[in-house]
Design a protein around this motif. Structure first.
Motif, PDB file in Angstrom:
ATOM      1  N   ILE A  66       0.847  -1.204   0.000  1.00  0.00           N
ATOM      2  CA  ILE A  66       0.000   0.000   0.000  1.00  0.00           C
ATOM      3  C   ILE A  66       0.880   1.251   0.000  1.00  0.00           C
ATOM      4  CG2 ILE A  66      -1.630   1.328   1.427  1.00  0.00           C
ATOM      5  CD1 ILE A  66      -2.753  -1.518   2.289  1.00  0.00           C
ATOM      6  N   SER A  67       1.931   1.223   0.800  1.00  0.00           N
ATOM      7  CA  SER A  67       2.823   2.394   0.842  1.00  0.00           C
ATOM      8  C   SER A  67       3.518   2.594  -0.511  1.00  0.00           C
ATOM      9  CB  SER A  67       3.845   2.271   1.972  1.00  0.00           C
ATOM     10  OG  SER A  67       4.850   1.354   1.644  1.00  0.00           O
ATOM     11  N   LEU A  68       3.874   1.493  -1.161  1.00  0.00           N
ATOM     12  CA  LEU A  68       4.515   1.608  -2.485  1.00  0.00           C
ATOM     13  C   LEU A  68       3.532   2.151  -3.527  1.00  0.00           C
ATOM     14  CD1 LEU A  68       6.527  -1.743  -2.519  1.00  0.00           C
ATOM     15  CD2 LEU A  68       7.500   0.552  -2.428  1.00  0.00           C
ATOM     16  N   ASP A  69       2.288   1.667  -3.472  1.00  0.00           N
ATOM     17  CA  ASP A  69       1.265   2.162  -4.410  1.00  0.00           C
ATOM     18  C   ASP A  69       1.034   3.657  -4.199  1.00  0.00           C
ATOM     19  OD1 ASP A  69       0.996  -0.396  -5.328  1.00  0.00           O
ATOM     20  OD2 ASP A  69      -0.952  -0.784  -4.411  1.00  0.00           O
ATOM     21  N   ILE A  70       0.968   4.052  -2.939  1.00  0.00           N
ATOM     22  CA  ILE A  70       0.727   5.464  -2.624  1.00  0.00           C
ATOM     23  C   ILE A  70       1.908   6.333  -3.080  1.00  0.00           C
ATOM     24  CG2 ILE A  70       0.600   7.047  -0.637  1.00  0.00           C
ATOM     25  CD1 ILE A  70      -1.261   4.910   0.639  1.00  0.00           C
ATOM     26  N   ASP A  84       3.312  10.384  -5.980  1.00  0.00           N
ATOM     27  CA  ASP A  84       4.679  10.876  -6.177  1.00  0.00           C
ATOM     28  C   ASP A  84       5.289  11.403  -4.873  1.00  0.00           C
ATOM     29  OD1 ASP A  84       6.971  11.377  -7.584  1.00  0.00           O
ATOM     30  OD2 ASP A  84       6.372  13.400  -8.177  1.00  0.00           O
ATOM     31  N   ILE A  85       5.227  10.574  -3.866  1.00  0.00           N
ATOM     32  CA  ILE A  85       5.816  10.920  -2.563  1.00  0.00           C
ATOM     33  C   ILE A  85       6.709   9.760  -2.117  1.00  0.00           C
ATOM     34  CG2 ILE A  85       3.863  12.362  -1.815  1.00  0.00           C
ATOM     35  CD1 ILE A  85       3.055   9.887  -0.023  1.00  0.00           C
ATOM     36  N   THR A  86       7.433   9.969  -1.031  1.00  0.00           N
ATOM     37  CA  THR A  86       8.209   8.881  -0.424  1.00  0.00           C
ATOM     38  C   THR A  86       7.670   8.631   0.980  1.00  0.00           C
ATOM     39  OG1 THR A  86      10.156   9.569  -1.649  1.00  0.00           O
ATOM     40  CG2 THR A  86      10.531   8.122   0.233  1.00  0.00           C
ATOM     41  N   GLU A 138       7.348   6.257   8.944  1.00  0.00           N
ATOM     42  CA  GLU A 138       5.972   6.647   8.597  1.00  0.00           C
ATOM     43  C   GLU A 138       5.124   5.416   8.279  1.00  0.00           C
ATOM     44  OE1 GLU A 138       6.788  11.040   6.671  1.00  0.00           O
ATOM     45  OE2 GLU A 138       7.131   9.267   5.439  1.00  0.00           O
ATOM     46  N   LEU A 139       5.785   4.393   7.775  1.00  0.00           N
ATOM     47  CA  LEU A 139       5.088   3.156   7.393  1.00  0.00           C
ATOM     48  C   LEU A 139       4.327   2.575   8.586  1.00  0.00           C
ATOM     49  CD1 LEU A 139       4.814   0.925   5.136  1.00  0.00           C
ATOM     50  CD2 LEU A 139       6.766  -0.174   6.209  1.00  0.00           C
ATOM     51  N   LYS A 182       0.032  15.878   4.639  1.00  0.00           N
ATOM     52  CA  LYS A 182       1.308  16.399   5.147  1.00  0.00           C
ATOM     53  C   LYS A 182       2.353  16.440   4.036  1.00  0.00           C
ATOM     54  CE  LYS A 182       4.908  15.072   8.444  1.00  0.00           C
ATOM     55  NZ  LYS A 182       5.755  14.016   7.960  1.00  0.00           N
ATOM     56  N   LYS A 183       2.436  15.349   3.275  1.00  0.00           N
ATOM     57  CA  LYS A 183       3.458  15.269   2.224  1.00  0.00           C
ATOM     58  C   LYS A 183       3.181  16.274   1.107  1.00  0.00           C
ATOM     59  CE  LYS A 183       5.961  11.690   3.571  1.00  0.00           C
ATOM     60  NZ  LYS A 183       7.429  11.637   3.616  1.00  0.00           N
ATOM     61  N   LYS A 184       1.913  16.409   0.762  1.00  0.00           N
ATOM     62  CA  LYS A 184       1.569  17.317  -0.319  1.00  0.00           C
ATOM     63  C   LYS A 184       1.733  18.774   0.116  1.00  0.00           C
ATOM     64  CE  LYS A 184       0.638  14.701  -3.787  1.00  0.00           C
ATOM     65  NZ  LYS A 184       1.619  14.722  -4.904  1.00  0.00           N
ATOM     66  N   GLY A 185       1.624  18.994   1.452  1.00  0.00           N
ATOM     67  CA  GLY A 185       1.766  20.356   1.952  1.00  0.00           C
ATOM     68  C   GLY A 185       3.216  20.767   2.141  1.00  0.00           C
ATOM     69  N   ASP A 186       4.127  19.761   2.163  1.00  0.00           N
ATOM     70  CA  ASP A 186       5.556  20.056   2.397  1.00  0.00           C
ATOM     71  C   ASP A 186       6.161  20.833   1.233  1.00  0.00           C
ATOM     72  OD1 ASP A 186       5.558  18.915   4.838  1.00  0.00           O
ATOM     73  OD2 ASP A 186       6.475  17.017   4.217  1.00  0.00           O
TER      74      ASP A 186
END
Lengths: 78, 207
Positions: A42-46, A51-53, A58-59, A74-78
């Motif tokens: 799921i983390s890999l799909d996301i 387009d985040i890491t 976090e996993l 959070k990631k998109k806001g960084d």
């Protein structure tokens, strides 16, 4: 965003009935009955879709659907 | 903290397409495993068996640490498997696993379609604790079947009739009889349409 997350999660559920009463607070493993090994998938799909890491630390915090949405915000806001 | 033996098990389906897809993905492998434990395990087991073995060992160790009071979430890379050695010709392996300062011993049986690992605070072997694996006929009902199978086995082993499986707030299963918790330790695991269970019977203490 939520729809995309749900689409990812649905790939890994064996029993469609788990979605009948699902909410943002539903737990990925305990409520959606997704195998713990799939949390890595799921983390890999996301990562790919958004387009985040997702870092190691976090996993382990991805317990509910809301946790995934929070991480994405959070990631998109960084 | 209890002196009663505690065990935890985890089952991984070798024939599950989701698992096989994951194990073919380098990104997945690097998020789930350490390079050195893959190399170490692949000395003895082929690719899919090695990955199934490693995952089941890590998850079983995590569940045991949860029973002992750990409250961190599961991160497979917090665990490092080592000292993997065959102990029978039936596909039985002993292993050690490290998580922080905790070092645990474990046992894993690899058969045609599954890896079934058990970690425990006490001796572990092919028949200690009682352990069973089942393949259910309906993948959608695996969790339900596992629950029912555990109850049936527990009824036979404990001779208690009014058993229920409850869970702690941490999701750790335990048996109750007429609402009272039993000392008998249980562990349940599911993957695809496979179920793994362990049960360590504790005779009730006489007053």
């Amino acid at each position: 965003m939520k729809e995309q997350v749900i689409t990812v999660l649905k790939k890994y559920t064996f029993n469609p009935a788990v979605w009948d009463n699902a909410t943002n607070q539903s737990r990925i493993i305990d409520d959606l009955k997704i195998n713990s090994a799939r949390v890595v998938d799921i983390s890999l799909d996301i990562e790919e879709i958004f387009d985040i890491t997702v870092e190691d630390d976090e996993l382990e915090k991805l317990v509910t659907i809301q946790d995934i949405l929070n991480l994405l915000e959070k990631k998109k806001g960084d | 903290m209890t002196d009663n033996p505690l065990y935890a098990n985890d089952i991984v389906a070798l024939d599950c397409p989701h698992n096989q897809k994951s194990w073919s993905n380098h990104a997945y492998l690097s998020k789930a495993f350490h390079r050195r434990e893959i190399t170490h395990t692949q000395r003895i087991l082929c690719n899919y068996e090695a990955y199934a073995f490693l995952w089941s060992a890590k998850e079983a160790a995590y569940k045991l640490l949860m029973k002992q009071g750990r409250r961190n979430r599961f991160n497979p890379r917090d665990f490092t498997v080592s000292e993997v050695s065959p102990i029978s010709e039936k596909g039985d392996y002993a292993f050690s696993i490290q998580c922080g300062r905790s070092k645990l011993k474990g046992f894993c049986r690899i058969s045609d379609n599954i890896a079934h690992a058990i970690c425990g605070t006490h001796q572990i072997g092919p028949s200690t604790p009682y352990s069973f694996t089942f393949k259910t006929g309906n993948i959608e009902k695996t969790h339900e079947a596992g629950h029912q199978l555990m109850l049936e086995v527990a009824r036979i082993i404990t001779s208690e009739k009014h058993l229920e499986i409850n869970k702690t707030t941490q999701g750790i299963p335990f048996l109750t009889s007429n609402g009272s918790p039993l000392a008998t330790d249980i562990s349940l695991s599911h993957d695809a349409n496979y179920v793994g269970i362990t049960i360590a019977y504790q005779r009730p203490k006489m007053n």
